[in-house]
Design a protein around this motif. Structure first.
Motif, short mmCIF file in Angstrom:
data_model
loop_
_atom_site.label_atom_id
_atom_site.label_comp_id
_atom_site.label_asym_id
_atom_site.label_seq_id
_atom_site.Cartn_x
_atom_site.Cartn_y
_atom_site.Cartn_z
N ASN A 69 39.34 43.87 36.41
CA ASN A 69 40.78 43.86 36.69
C ASN A 69 41.07 43.25 38.06
O ASN A 69 42.06 42.51 38.22
CB ASN A 69 41.33 45.29 36.62
N LYS A 96 43.33 39.88 38.90
CA LYS A 96 44.40 39.79 39.89
C LYS A 96 44.16 38.64 40.85
O LYS A 96 45.09 37.93 41.24
CB LYS A 96 44.51 41.12 40.66
N GLU A 97 42.89 38.47 41.23
CA GLU A 97 42.57 37.37 42.14
C GLU A 97 42.85 36.02 41.49
O GLU A 97 43.37 35.10 42.14
CB GLU A 97 41.10 37.46 42.54
N GLU A 153 41.87 39.18 49.14
CA GLU A 153 43.23 39.59 48.83
C GLU A 153 44.12 39.53 50.07
O GLU A 153 45.28 39.11 50.01
CB GLU A 153 43.22 41.01 48.24
#
Length: 216
Positions: A112, A116-117, A196
């Motif tokens: 997950n 997202k990355e 992130e």
């Protein structure tokens, strides 16, 4: 004397015939006695129950043997050199299943995070493509060079994000500070978390640069 001869022969023949009949009857009795007597209903039920119980035990033994082959921690003997008990095999199997479940959960979380990355990188790519396209459509377009001020601003924003997390480190004494720094590095300076943070900073600066009017 000649008249007695047929009578004697008859008696002799009759005697022989009777002897053969007795011999046959004796053989039949021996054959009957040698045959097994039919099993009673209770005996048949007892034998069927015994066979079913043996099959059940064989199935259980096969199941334990399969567990020992599949579970890595069961592919060994105990300290005394004897084969692992059934209770030990079951407990080790339960522990291994729980370990696999934890690994699966961890992999799902990592997957997950990677998703997202990927989404963030695609957004950045789209933004940069739009910037390049907008600059190329402007008359007298020239490649804009990023100044050292912008570079320092990006670096400063990244450090500020990290410092916000560093505030949780205890500074009561040097020992606690040292231990806290290493814990902070392990928790907040992982490659994934740093990526992130950098993505967020670059996105903000990109939006800020796009909102600025072009130089005349």
């Amino acid at each position: 004397m000649p008249r007695d001869h047929p009578f004697t022969r008859c008696n002799s023949t009759g005697s022989i015939g009777i002897g053969n009949s007795s011999s046959l009857n004796s053989d039949d009795e021996d054959e009957i006695e040698s045959k097994p007597s039919p099993m009673s209903y209770k005996e048949r039920r007892r034998e069927a129950h015994t066979q079913a119980e043996q099959k059940r035990r064989d199935a259980i033994k096969k199941g334990y043997d399969t567990l020992q082959e599949l579970v890595p921690t069961c592919q060994q003997t105990d300290v005394s050199g004897y084969k692992l008990s059934k209770a030990t095999v079951l407990q080790k199997s339960i522990d291994y299943i729980q370990y696999l479940q934890q690994q699966k959960k961890k992999q799902e979380e990592e997957r997950n995070a990677l998703r997202k990355e990927v989404v963030a990188l695609r957004i950045m790519q789209t933004n940069y493509e739009q910037i390049v396209k907008a600059q190329q459509t402007q008359p007298g377009h020239t490649e804009t060079r990023i100044s050292d001020e912008v570079k320092f601003s990006v670096f400063q924003a990244i450090m500020e994000q990290l410092f916000l997390t560093f505030n949780n480190v205890s500074v009561s004494n040097f020992s606690e500070l040292s231990a806290g720094v290493f814990s902070w590095l392990e928790e907040y300076c992982k490659p994934q978390m740093l990526k992130e943070t950098v993505v967020q900073v670059l996105r903000r600066h990109n939006n800020h640069m796009r909102s600025q009017p072009p130089n005349s």
